[in-house]
Scaffold this motif. Structure first.
Motif, PDB file in Angstrom:
ATOM      1  N   THR A   1       0.743  -1.422   0.009  1.00 33.92           N
ATOM      2  CA  THR A   1      -0.010   0.087   0.002  1.00 33.92           C
ATOM      3  C   THR A   1       0.806   1.265  -0.038  1.00 33.92           C
ATOM      4  N   THR A   2       0.208   2.368  -0.228  1.00 31.11           N
ATOM      5  CA  THR A   2       0.767   3.808  -0.214  1.00 31.11           C
ATOM      6  C   THR A   2       0.224   4.140   0.936  1.00 31.11           C
ATOM      7  N   ASN A   3       0.539   5.186   1.874  1.00 32.42           N
ATOM      8  CA  ASN A   3       0.029   5.910   2.740  1.00 32.42           C
ATOM      9  C   ASN A   3      -0.712   6.863   2.488  1.00 32.42           C
ATOM     10  N   LYS A   4      -1.925   7.187   2.977  1.00 34.49           N
ATOM     11  CA  LYS A   4      -2.858   8.074   2.825  1.00 34.49           C
ATOM     12  C   LYS A   4      -3.765   8.428   4.152  1.00 34.49           C
TER      13      LYS A   4
ATOM     14  N   GLU B   1     -12.914  -4.430  15.631  1.00 36.99           N
ATOM     15  CA  GLU B   1     -13.569  -5.656  15.988  1.00 36.99           C
ATOM     16  C   GLU B   1     -13.894  -6.701  15.037  1.00 36.99           C
ATOM     17  N   LEU B   2     -13.931  -6.284  13.765  1.00 32.18           N
ATOM     18  CA  LEU B   2     -14.134  -7.401  12.861  1.00 32.18           C
ATOM     19  C   LEU B   2     -13.040  -8.027  12.335  1.00 32.18           C
ATOM     20  N   ILE B   3     -11.704  -7.237  12.488  1.00 28.06           N
ATOM     21  CA  ILE B   3     -10.382  -7.666  12.073  1.00 28.06           C
ATOM     22  C   ILE B   3      -9.746  -8.425  13.279  1.00 28.06           C
ATOM     23  N   ARG B   4     -10.215  -8.175  14.399  1.00 32.48           N
ATOM     24  CA  ARG B   4      -9.440  -8.898  15.628  1.00 32.48           C
ATOM     25  C   ARG B   4      -9.414 -10.335  15.303  1.00 32.48           C
ATOM     26  N   GLY B   5      -7.888 -10.850  15.514  1.00 35.75           N
ATOM     27  CA  GLY B   5      -7.931 -12.220  15.357  1.00 35.75           C
ATOM     28  C   GLY B   5      -7.536 -12.562  13.786  1.00 35.75           C
ATOM     29  N   LYS B   6      -7.695 -11.650  13.006  1.00 36.47           N
ATOM     30  CA  LYS B   6      -7.468 -12.028  11.598  1.00 36.47           C
ATOM     31  C   LYS B   6      -6.311 -11.439  11.201  1.00 36.47           C
ATOM     32  N   GLU B   7      -5.674 -12.171  10.186  1.00 34.73           N
ATOM     33  CA  GLU B   7      -4.507 -11.901   9.520  1.00 34.73           C
ATOM     34  C   GLU B   7      -4.868 -10.459   8.686  1.00 34.73           C
ATOM     35  N   SER B   8      -5.181  -9.423   9.135  1.00 32.49           N
ATOM     36  CA  SER B   8      -5.434  -8.063   8.507  1.00 32.49           C
ATOM     37  C   SER B   8      -5.033  -7.059   8.885  1.00 32.49           C
ATOM     38  N   THR B   9      -5.157  -5.878   8.586  1.00 36.80           N
ATOM     39  CA  THR B   9      -4.973  -4.608   9.209  1.00 36.80           C
ATOM     40  C   THR B   9      -6.272  -3.736   8.979  1.00 36.80           C
ATOM     41  N   PHE B  10      -6.267  -2.567   9.387  1.00 36.93           N
ATOM     42  CA  PHE B  10      -7.204  -1.405   9.345  1.00 36.93           C
ATOM     43  C   PHE B  10      -7.076  -1.115   7.723  1.00 36.93           C
ATOM     44  N   SER B  11      -5.924  -0.630   7.390  1.00 34.00           N
ATOM     45  CA  SER B  11      -5.592  -0.214   6.127  1.00 34.00           C
ATOM     46  C   SER B  11      -6.160  -1.305   5.177  1.00 34.00           C
ATOM     47  N   ALA B  12      -5.716  -2.586   5.415  1.00 37.25           N
ATOM     48  CA  ALA B  12      -6.169  -3.480   4.271  1.00 37.25           C
ATOM     49  C   ALA B  12      -7.727  -3.753   4.257  1.00 37.25           C
ATOM     50  N   PHE B  13      -8.234  -3.424   5.245  1.00 36.72           N
ATOM     51  CA  PHE B  13      -9.866  -3.798   5.051  1.00 36.72           C
ATOM     52  C   PHE B  13     -10.380  -2.399   4.527  1.00 36.72           C
ATOM     53  N   VAL B  14      -9.868  -1.333   4.867  1.00 40.00           N
ATOM     54  CA  VAL B  14     -10.514  -0.206   4.100  1.00 40.00           C
ATOM     55  C   VAL B  14     -10.308  -0.109   2.551  1.00 40.00           C
ATOM     56  N   VAL B  15      -9.150  -0.534   2.257  1.00 35.59           N
ATOM     57  CA  VAL B  15      -8.814  -0.639   0.833  1.00 35.59           C
ATOM     58  C   VAL B  15      -9.762  -1.558   0.126  1.00 35.59           C
ATOM     59  N   ALA B  16     -10.099  -2.590   0.836  1.00 37.36           N
ATOM     60  CA  ALA B  16     -11.020  -3.666   0.222  1.00 37.36           C
ATOM     61  C   ALA B  16     -12.430  -3.186   0.172  1.00 37.36           C
ATOM     62  N   ALA B  17     -12.715  -2.557   1.238  1.00 37.59           N
ATOM     63  CA  ALA B  17     -14.008  -1.840   1.275  1.00 37.59           C
ATOM     64  C   ALA B  17     -14.352  -0.736   0.137  1.00 37.59           C
TER      65      ALA B  17
END
Length: 60
Positions: free
Chosen positions: A11-14, A28-44
């Motif tokens: 990713t690139t910082n924004k 809460e949705l990403i807790r315990g998953k192999e993800s980050t807040f940024s990755a979740f937002v990009v996918a959304a």
């Protein structure tokens, strides 16, 4: 297509501001998953862009 919590892509910082309640919901949705807040937002955002593009295509 169902939304899936993503793994971490390159990713690139924004900087963007989010409401605290939305941050808490995503964390809460990403807790315990192999993800980050940024990755979740990009996918959304990708899912939202695809939805809007599909809607625009069907409106033509």
């Amino acid at each position: 297509m169902a939304f899936q919590i993503p793994s971490v892509p390159p990713t690139t910082n924004k900087n963007i501001r989010f409401p605290n309640t939305l941050i808490a919901q995503v964390e809460e949705l990403i807790r315990g998953k192999e993800s980050t807040f940024s990755a979740f937002v990009v996918a959304a955002v990708r899912a939202a862009v695809e939805e809007v593009q599909n809607q625009q295509d069907s409106d033509r």
